[in-house]
Scaffold this active site. Structure first.
Site, mmCIF file in Angstrom:
data_model
loop_
_atom_site.group_PDB
_atom_site.id
_atom_site.type_symbol
_atom_site.label_atom_id
_atom_site.label_comp_id
_atom_site.label_asym_id
_atom_site.label_seq_id
_atom_site.Cartn_x
_atom_site.Cartn_y
_atom_site.Cartn_z
ATOM 1 N N SER A 23 -13.998 -3.121 -14.368
ATOM 2 C CA SER A 23 -14.262 -2.191 -13.267
ATOM 3 C C SER A 23 -15.543 -1.393 -13.494
ATOM 4 O O SER A 23 -15.902 -0.556 -12.660
ATOM 5 C CB SER A 23 -13.080 -1.228 -13.094
ATOM 6 O OG SER A 23 -12.757 -0.600 -14.313
ATOM 7 N N ASN A 110 -4.318 5.359 -18.686
ATOM 8 C CA ASN A 110 -3.577 5.533 -17.428
ATOM 9 C C ASN A 110 -3.613 6.983 -16.940
ATOM 10 O O ASN A 110 -3.800 7.231 -15.747
ATOM 11 C CB ASN A 110 -2.137 5.058 -17.585
ATOM 12 C CG ASN A 110 -2.076 3.580 -17.911
ATOM 13 O OD1 ASN A 110 -3.091 2.882 -17.803
ATOM 14 N ND2 ASN A 110 -0.923 3.093 -18.337
ATOM 15 N N THR A 155 -11.000 10.943 33.664
ATOM 16 C CA THR A 155 -9.778 10.355 33.119
ATOM 17 C C THR A 155 -9.847 8.911 33.551
ATOM 18 O O THR A 155 -10.384 8.622 34.633
ATOM 19 C CB THR A 155 -8.493 11.024 33.674
ATOM 20 O OG1 THR A 155 -8.428 10.772 35.077
ATOM 21 C CG2 THR A 155 -8.458 12.521 33.435
ATOM 22 N N HIS A 156 -9.374 8.011 32.716
ATOM 23 C CA HIS A 156 -9.511 6.561 32.962
ATOM 24 C C HIS A 156 -10.982 6.169 33.125
ATOM 25 O O HIS A 156 -11.287 5.179 33.780
ATOM 26 C CB HIS A 156 -8.735 6.123 34.205
ATOM 27 C CG HIS A 156 -7.334 6.642 34.274
ATOM 28 N ND1 HIS A 156 -6.238 5.936 33.834
ATOM 29 C CD2 HIS A 156 -6.843 7.848 34.693
ATOM 30 C CE1 HIS A 156 -5.148 6.651 34.005
ATOM 31 N NE2 HIS A 156 -5.477 7.825 34.515
ATOM 32 N N SER A 277 -36.371 -1.962 19.828
ATOM 33 C CA SER A 277 -36.019 -3.383 19.761
ATOM 34 C C SER A 277 -37.243 -4.160 19.306
ATOM 35 O O SER A 277 -38.378 -3.804 19.640
ATOM 36 C CB SER A 277 -35.582 -3.859 21.145
ATOM 37 O OG SER A 277 -35.831 -5.240 21.285
ATOM 38 N N LYS A 283 -36.927 -0.594 24.891
ATOM 39 C CA LYS A 283 -35.611 -0.183 24.395
ATOM 40 C C LYS A 283 -35.640 1.050 23.495
ATOM 41 O O LYS A 283 -36.533 1.229 22.685
ATOM 42 C CB LYS A 283 -34.961 -1.327 23.602
ATOM 43 C CG LYS A 283 -34.491 -2.494 24.419
ATOM 44 C CD LYS A 283 -33.388 -2.165 25.420
ATOM 45 C CE LYS A 283 -32.049 -1.946 24.763
ATOM 46 N NZ LYS A 283 -31.460 -3.182 24.249
ATOM 47 N N ASN A 285 -32.475 2.471 21.314
ATOM 48 C CA ASN A 285 -31.060 2.178 21.052
ATOM 49 C C ASN A 285 -30.373 3.281 20.246
ATOM 50 O O ASN A 285 -30.961 3.807 19.303
ATOM 51 C CB ASN A 285 -30.932 0.852 20.298
ATOM 52 C CG ASN A 285 -31.438 -0.324 21.119
ATOM 53 O OD1 ASN A 285 -31.335 -0.318 22.345
ATOM 54 N ND2 ASN A 285 -31.993 -1.307 20.448
ATOM 55 N N GLU A 290 -23.732 3.970 17.147
ATOM 56 C CA GLU A 290 -23.023 2.679 17.103
ATOM 57 C C GLU A 290 -22.528 2.383 15.689
ATOM 58 O O GLU A 290 -21.413 1.908 15.483
ATOM 59 C CB GLU A 290 -23.946 1.550 17.568
ATOM 60 C CG GLU A 290 -24.307 1.637 19.041
ATOM 61 C CD GLU A 290 -25.411 0.654 19.401
ATOM 62 O OE1 GLU A 290 -25.092 -0.427 19.897
ATOM 63 O OE2 GLU A 290 -26.598 0.955 19.164
ATOM 64 N N TYR A 317 1.970 2.234 -14.311
ATOM 65 C CA TYR A 317 0.654 1.664 -14.031
ATOM 66 C C TYR A 317 0.713 0.147 -13.937
ATOM 67 O O TYR A 317 1.405 -0.520 -14.707
ATOM 68 C CB TYR A 317 -0.354 2.071 -15.130
ATOM 69 C CG TYR A 317 -1.715 1.456 -14.894
ATOM 70 C CD1 TYR A 317 -2.625 2.045 -14.020
ATOM 71 C CD2 TYR A 317 -2.088 0.255 -15.509
ATOM 72 C CE1 TYR A 317 -3.863 1.471 -13.768
ATOM 73 C CE2 TYR A 317 -3.325 -0.332 -15.262
ATOM 74 C CZ TYR A 317 -4.202 0.293 -14.390
ATOM 75 O OH TYR A 317 -5.427 -0.278 -14.136
ATOM 76 N N GLN A 322 -6.371 -0.668 -10.121
ATOM 77 C CA GLN A 322 -7.825 -0.589 -10.272
ATOM 78 C C GLN A 322 -8.509 -0.787 -8.913
ATOM 79 O O GLN A 322 -9.651 -0.388 -8.725
ATOM 80 C CB GLN A 322 -8.277 -1.654 -11.271
ATOM 81 C CG GLN A 322 -9.754 -1.648 -11.583
ATOM 82 C CD GLN A 322 -10.049 -2.472 -12.822
ATOM 83 O OE1 GLN A 322 -9.744 -2.070 -13.935
ATOM 84 N NE2 GLN A 322 -10.639 -3.643 -12.632
ATOM 85 N N LYS A 325 -10.308 2.144 -6.277
ATOM 86 C CA LYS A 325 -11.556 2.925 -6.374
ATOM 87 C C LYS A 325 -12.619 2.611 -5.340
ATOM 88 O O LYS A 325 -13.205 3.514 -4.750
ATOM 89 C CB LYS A 325 -12.143 2.750 -7.774
ATOM 90 C CG LYS A 325 -11.343 3.510 -8.783
ATOM 91 C CD LYS A 325 -11.775 3.242 -10.197
ATOM 92 C CE LYS A 325 -10.639 3.585 -11.100
ATOM 93 N NZ LYS A 325 -9.418 2.757 -10.834
HETATM 94 N N1 ARG Z 1 -10.013 0.465 -15.258
HETATM 95 C C1 ARG Z 1 -8.644 0.801 -15.158
HETATM 96 C C2 ARG Z 1 -8.335 1.231 -13.733
HETATM 97 O O1 ARG Z 1 -9.230 1.603 -13.053
HETATM 98 C C3 ARG Z 1 -8.317 1.953 -16.038
HETATM 99 C C4 ARG Z 1 -6.895 2.038 -16.449
HETATM 100 C C5 ARG Z 1 -6.562 0.882 -17.299
HETATM 101 N N2 ARG Z 1 -5.302 0.993 -17.892
HETATM 102 C C6 ARG Z 1 -4.706 -0.098 -18.436
HETATM 103 N N3 ARG Z 1 -3.549 0.114 -18.931
HETATM 104 N N4 ARG Z 1 -5.271 -1.259 -18.450
HETATM 105 O O2 ARG Z 1 -7.240 1.169 -13.249
#
Ligand code: ARG
Length: 459
Positions: A23, A110, A155-156, A277, A283, A285, A290, A317, A322, A325
């Site tokens: 990660s 964890n 409305t509508h 454009s 144009k 835009n 958007e 856990y 993971q 994130k």
């Molecule tokens: N990179 C892991 C995560 O974001 C960290 C926690 C990892 N814990 C483990 N027991 N492998 O979830």
């Protein structure tokens, strides 16, 4: 490279397998929070007599040096070390020697990763709340300039009744105010410390969870160690409040896009918030609006994504987590960007008061006024509705509007009509006379703006 957890392994994964599991490419965003959490943890370890002063001092010095390098963006990370936690621990040990290995006493990745995300979201939500405030200021300032700007209310998406443009803008002010409340409410749950939960079961060391919670500015701890490391509700709540807010921004985007068409012509976006454009020279835009409408989808996606990740997970856990994130980081970036763009767009747009005012002169959005007029003179509203409906039909057949009909026509439709109906038919009067609280009348809108200013000041 030797793994920090390598003791029981005889073979190591190939690089492509490691890459799949790592990660570090995204959780490096948490570097400062990870160091902050570690600093609190190490101070606690020494205070509770779990490590020596010397070791504490060495670790603190090492962590502070790492922080300095992180702030300067000088740290480089290794994929083999999986994530930000193992990367930092390895850097620390390289710096200060074996004492670095004591930092992880009475802690697990964890509870470590959980504390990092709590710290991260707390800071970001506070920043987002500030940005909502700036956007609300922009709405307020346009509203103040447009209290007596009359536009068609729909409305509508059909012309309904004339309203004040300020009233329309202020509707978004209050939506954003609720968004702010939702985020602040969620902050209470973000601001609890999971640190000290260990891997899942707590620890045999005599740690002090309240001490680390205090050091990190949390206002309490998770009561249950299993819950502490399994919980991602606080992120889902953030994603859900963000989804609701993006839905609001998307609705306003849609309106700004409509209003800036040639067909409406109610506003013109500033050149700094519009694009041209590559083929059609004429144009202009509304790309930013958007894009915000489009980006709403990815925020919803992150919310649904995380809910789905968690729905089948046993405690505590699991590596699935993971996946919490990237959607969170992406949402923070999307929401902050959208709010900043919107404040700029609203502050700089040109309002075509004349086009708005002309629009309500050429429609039947004053028909309710006539019905109210008759009802005010004692005719049951249903009957008044019928009388006016027939007059509207008459106008449509003769290609004219209500105010074009001579008084005799009105009189033959109902003897209750008097020449003062022409004043009643004026859109300006129609807006002005809407005196019910929260309505579009000028006095109400003025009072609402004052209340909104007060609300902003209080926060
Ligand atoms: N990179 C892991 C995560 O974001 C960290 C926690 C990892 N814990 C483990 N027991 N492998 O979830």
């Amino acid at each position: 490279m030797k793994k920090l957890w390598g003791g029981r392994f005889t073979a190591t994964a190939e690089e492509w397998v490691e890459e799949f599991g790592a990660s570090i490419s995204f959780d490096q965003e948490l570097v400062l929070e990870d160091i902050e959490g570690s600093l609190a943890h190490v101070l606690m370890l020494e205070k509770c007599g779990i490590i020596s002063k010397e070791d504490r001092n060495a670790i603190v010095t090492g962590l502070k040096e790492l922080k300095e390098s992180a702030v300067k963006d000088e740290l480089t990370y290794s994929l083999e070390l999986e994530d930000i936690h193992l990367n930092l621990e390895s850097k620390l040990t390289n710096k200060i020697g074996p004492a670095g290995g004591k930092l992880h006493t009475a802690r697990s990745r964890n509870d470590q990763v959980a504390v990092d995300m709590h710290l991260y979201l707390r800071r970001e939500i506070e920043e987002i709340i500030g940005l909502i405030g700036e956007f609300q200021e922009a709405l307020l300032s346009q509203a103040k300039d447009n209290i007596e700007t009359i536009m068609p209310g729909y409305t509508h998406l059909q012309r309904a009744q004339p309203i004040s443009f300020a009233h329309h803008l202020m509707a978004y002010f209050w939506m954003l105010d609720r968004d702010k409340q939702r985020l602040s409410e969620g902050l209470k749950r973000v601001n609890k410390s999971p640190l000290g939960a260990g891997a899942l079961a707590g620890t045999t060391f005599p740690i002090d969870r309240h001490y680390t919670a205090d050091l990190l500015g949390f206002d309490g701890i998770y009561e249950n160690s299993l819950d502490a490391v399994s919980d991602r509700d606080f992120i889902i709540e953030f994603l859900s409040s963000s989804s609701i807010m993006m839905m609001h921004l998307s609705r306003l985007s849609e309106e700004m896009i409509l209003w800036s068409t040639q067909e409406f012509g109610f506003i013109e976006l500033d050149d700094r918030f519009a694009t041209g454009s590559s083929i059609m020279p004429q144009k202009k835009n509304p790309d930013m609006a958007e894009l915000i409408r489009g980006k709403t989808g990815r925020v919803y996606g992150s919310m649904i994504g995380l809910l789905t990740v968690l729905k089948g997970l046993p405690l505590a856990y699991n590596k699935d987590m993971q996946e919490d994130k990237e959607g969170m980081f992406d949402t923070v970036k999307t929401v902050k960007g959208s709010l900043k763009i919107f404040a700029g767009m609203i502050n700089t747009m040109a309002v075509n008061k004349e086009a708005m005012g002309n629009a309500v002169k050429k429609d039947f959005s004053n028909a309710t006024e006539l019905a109210d007029y008759l009802a005010g003179k004692g005719l049951p509203f249903r009957e008044a509705h019928e009388v006016v409906g027939k007059l509207v039909l008459e106008c449509i057949q003769r290609s004219c509007y209500l105010a074009d009909l001579p008084i005799e026509e009105f009189k033959s439709a109902s003897s209750l009509f008097e020449p003062d109906i022409y004043e009643v038919l004026s859109p300006y009067e129609a807006v002005k006379r809407r005196i019910s609280s929260g309505g579009t009348g000028f006095s109400e809108v003025t009072a609402m703006i004052a209340k909104a200013e007060q609300t902003l000041k209080e926060k």
